[in-house]
Write a protein that holds these residues in place. Sequence first.
Motif, short mmCIF file in Angstrom:
data_model
loop_
_atom_site.label_atom_id
_atom_site.label_comp_id
_atom_site.label_asym_id
_atom_site.label_seq_id
_atom_site.Cartn_x
_atom_site.Cartn_y
_atom_site.Cartn_z
N TYR A 9 0.82 -1.21 0.00
CA TYR A 9 0.00 0.00 0.00
C TYR A 9 0.86 1.26 0.00
CZ TYR A 9 0.63 0.55 5.08
OH TYR A 9 1.15 0.74 6.33
N ILE A 10 2.03 1.21 0.61
CA ILE A 10 2.95 2.35 0.58
C ILE A 10 3.51 2.53 -0.82
CG2 ILE A 10 5.15 3.26 1.43
CD1 ILE A 10 3.07 3.34 3.60
N GLN A 11 3.90 1.43 -1.45
CA GLN A 11 4.42 1.50 -2.82
C GLN A 11 3.37 2.06 -3.77
OE1 GLN A 11 6.12 -2.25 -4.08
NE2 GLN A 11 7.10 -2.56 -2.10
N LEU A 12 2.13 1.61 -3.62
CA LEU A 12 1.05 2.11 -4.46
C LEU A 12 0.82 3.59 -4.22
CD1 LEU A 12 -1.22 1.73 -6.49
CD2 LEU A 12 -2.66 0.91 -4.60
N ALA A 13 0.82 4.00 -2.96
CA ALA A 13 0.61 5.42 -2.64
C ALA A 13 1.68 6.29 -3.28
CB ALA A 13 0.58 5.61 -1.13
N ASP A 15 3.46 5.61 -5.94
CA ASP A 15 3.22 5.61 -7.39
C ASP A 15 2.08 6.56 -7.76
OD1 ASP A 15 5.24 3.76 -7.79
OD2 ASP A 15 3.87 2.05 -7.98
N LEU A 16 1.00 6.51 -7.00
CA LEU A 16 -0.15 7.38 -7.28
C LEU A 16 0.22 8.85 -7.11
CD1 LEU A 16 -3.01 5.34 -5.58
CD2 LEU A 16 -2.64 5.65 -8.03
N ILE A 17 0.95 9.15 -6.07
CA ILE A 17 1.39 10.54 -5.85
C ILE A 17 2.23 11.02 -7.03
CG2 ILE A 17 2.89 12.01 -4.43
CD1 ILE A 17 1.91 10.26 -2.01
N GLU A 21 1.14 14.08 -9.46
CA GLU A 21 2.00 15.26 -9.55
C GLU A 21 2.47 15.51 -10.98
OE1 GLU A 21 5.02 14.74 -6.56
OE2 GLU A 21 3.71 15.50 -4.98
N GLU A 22 2.73 14.44 -11.72
CA GLU A 22 3.17 14.60 -13.11
C GLU A 22 2.10 15.25 -13.98
OE1 GLU A 22 4.33 10.66 -14.32
OE2 GLU A 22 6.25 10.77 -13.27
N HIS A 23 0.84 15.07 -13.62
CA HIS A 23 -0.26 15.66 -14.39
C HIS A 23 -0.52 17.12 -14.01
CE1 HIS A 23 -1.03 11.54 -15.62
NE2 HIS A 23 -1.74 12.06 -16.60
N GLU A 24 0.15 17.59 -12.99
CA GLU A 24 0.08 19.00 -12.57
C GLU A 24 -1.35 19.48 -12.39
OE1 GLU A 24 2.53 21.31 -15.20
OE2 GLU A 24 4.33 20.19 -14.68
N LEU A 25 -2.16 18.67 -11.75
CA LEU A 25 -3.54 19.04 -11.46
C LEU A 25 -3.60 19.83 -10.16
CD1 LEU A 25 -5.01 15.54 -12.22
CD2 LEU A 25 -5.18 17.54 -13.69
#
Length: 52
Positions: A9-13, A15-17, A21-25
């Motif tokens: 779950y930490i690895q997934l979190a 990755d999701l972050i 962040e890459e999408h700059e939303l």
Amino acid sequence: MTLKNAPAYIQLAVDLIQILEEHELDNDTVLKALTLVTQDFENKRDNVSIAP
């Protein structure tokens, strides 16, 4: 502790972050989307049929 040894779950979190962040939303958009995702997965979890 390295990320490689962290719980899934930490690895997934992480990755999701990174993806978000890459999408700059903007933060509000991300938080609204994550709310929907959380609700969807909670519904799926709560509605799982247990096979006899």
